[in-house]
Design an enzyme around this catalytic site. Structure first.
Site, short mmCIF file in Angstrom:
data_model
loop_
_atom_site.label_atom_id
_atom_site.label_comp_id
_atom_site.label_asym_id
_atom_site.label_seq_id
_atom_site.Cartn_x
_atom_site.Cartn_y
_atom_site.Cartn_z
N GLU A 36 0.97 -1.29 0.08
CA GLU A 36 -0.09 0.00 -0.12
C GLU A 36 0.83 1.20 0.07
O GLU A 36 1.14 1.87 1.04
CB GLU A 36 -0.94 -0.11 1.30
CG GLU A 36 -1.96 1.11 1.41
CD GLU A 36 -2.60 1.23 2.64
OE1 GLU A 36 -2.42 0.61 3.44
OE2 GLU A 36 -3.67 2.12 2.63
N LYS A 77 -2.77 -2.02 -3.10
CA LYS A 77 -3.65 -1.19 -2.67
C LYS A 77 -3.15 0.29 -2.92
O LYS A 77 -2.16 0.70 -2.25
CB LYS A 77 -3.74 -1.81 -0.97
CG LYS A 77 -4.69 -0.50 -0.24
CD LYS A 77 -5.11 -1.34 1.09
CE LYS A 77 -5.86 -0.14 1.69
NZ LYS A 77 -6.75 -0.80 2.80
P1 13P Z 1 -9.25 4.29 4.45
O1 13P Z 1 -10.07 3.54 3.17
O2 13P Z 1 -9.79 4.86 5.59
O3 13P Z 1 -8.20 5.28 3.60
O4 13P Z 1 -8.35 3.00 5.07
C1 13P Z 1 -7.72 2.27 4.36
C2 13P Z 1 -6.45 1.71 4.65
O5 13P Z 1 -6.12 0.38 5.03
C3 13P Z 1 -5.29 2.87 5.12
O6 13P Z 1 -4.26 2.05 5.50
#
Ligand code: 13P
Length: 340
Positions: A177, A219
């Protein structure tokens, strides 16, 4: 490294019509969220709240996996079943956030690098034994006048790749991510440039560490205008810019891409996903891995009261269903109004 298990897990995470619930807020983040609805944040209230979400009847139709925080992976549902097994019994994959949060990047005051590689191999084995089958590591990229710097992109990409390799070796699917924040006054065009640079650095590092692209989930944030920019890109522009970047940078070998909501409104996060998923001919399935955009209405309905659990579960079920439709390009704004 059990490749068959990794393939099975990755495919299940992005199965058609399903997405991932991010419920891995650290205790600090939980504290902020709970405070906003007047709930004291304790180990027990965090357990009760997560139990409410996971116990929502029928939500397994829309949710393929849940990202847990370390504490939650060791807690139990009301019936005494450890949460990872409780989820697995419903056909939901338990996942785990393994990074240890953000540290200041040396020589660049406003930038961050994610920590948590020390001892990760050992922790990963333990998480596998607890039942976790995928993991998450979040890197944060901030847009500003002269940032992100090359050092920030490089340091974060390498940490992501080292983490991903460790996950795969332990037969746990890495969700990588690299989040480009929407904070600031930048344009959607600038966000697109930064997303492209971020993802290029990320995949160069994956190659450098021999990470298997077939066993990896990205992600990503979406290409939106900075929160403070008066000109906000509309849904079509967000979809077009985001997909252009993803097509340029993400190998087709990858089994799927999930999005974070990043502080967008619930409905905007759903509308953006819907517009992208409606496009034909993409090389990967797209779906959600939202925290706020799935949980906000449920949290507001709950407010820490046992009597509000049914209303909170209804709200969570609704957002999960709306986003599941969006992941197939089948959501319409009218569906929200009918349900309200
Ligand atoms: P949000 O959808 O609130 O951005 O959170 C997703 C997430 O896992 C952030 O690390």
């Amino acid at each position: 490294m059990d490749k068959a298990l990794l393939s099975k897990t990755a495919a299940a995470m992005v199965a058609r019509g399903k997405g991932v619930l991010a419920a891995d807020e650290s205790s600090g983040t939980c504290e902020k969220r709970f405070k906003s609805v007047g709930v004291e944040c304790t180990e027990e209230t965090r357990r009760a709240y997560r139990g409410l979400l996971f116990g929502t009847a029928g939500v397994e139709q829309f949710i393929s996996g849940v990202i847990l925080f370390d504490e939650t992976a060791r807690q139990k549902a009301n019936d005494g079943t450890p949460f990872p097994q409780y989820l697995a019994r419903k056909g939901i994959l338990p996942g785990i956030k393994v990074d240890k949060g953000l540290a200041a990047l040396p020589f660049s005051a406003e930038e961050k690098v994610t920590e948590g590689l020390d001892g990760l191999q050992k922790r990963m084995k333990e998480y596998f034994d607890l039942g976790c089958r995928f993991a998450k590591w979040r890197a944060v990229i901030t847009i500003g006048e002269s940032i992100p710097t090359h050092s920030c992109l490089y340091a974060n990409a390498h940490a992501l790749a080292r983490y991903a390799a460790i996950c795969q070796e332990a037969s746990i699917v890495p969700m990588i991510e690299p989040e480009v924040l929407l904070d600031g006054g930048h344009s959607a065009e600038r966000s697109e440039e930064v997303h492209e640079a971020t993802l290029r650095a990320t995949y160069a590092a994956m190659a450098a560490y021999n990470v298997s692209l077939e066993h990896l989930i990205l992600k990503t944030s979406m290409v939106v205008s900075g929160k403070e920019n008066p000109r906000q890109a509309n849904v079509d522009e967000v979809a077009e810019r985001t997909l252009r970047v993803l097509r340029r940078t993400v190998p087709a070998a990858q089994p799927g891409i999930v999005f974070l909501s990043g502080g967008q409104s619930d409905e905007a996060a759903t509308a953006h996903l819907n517009a992208m998923a409606a496009m034909k001919g993409l090389p990967w399935p797209l779906t959600f891995s939202y925290s706020r955009a799935l949980q906000n209405p449920a949290l507001r309905a709950w407010r820490g009261q046992a009597g509000n659990v049914p209303a909170a579960q209804k709200a969570f079920h609704h957002r999960a269903q709306m986003n599941a439709l969006a992941s197939q390009g089948k959501w319409r704004a009218g569906l929200e109004k009918q349900a309200a």
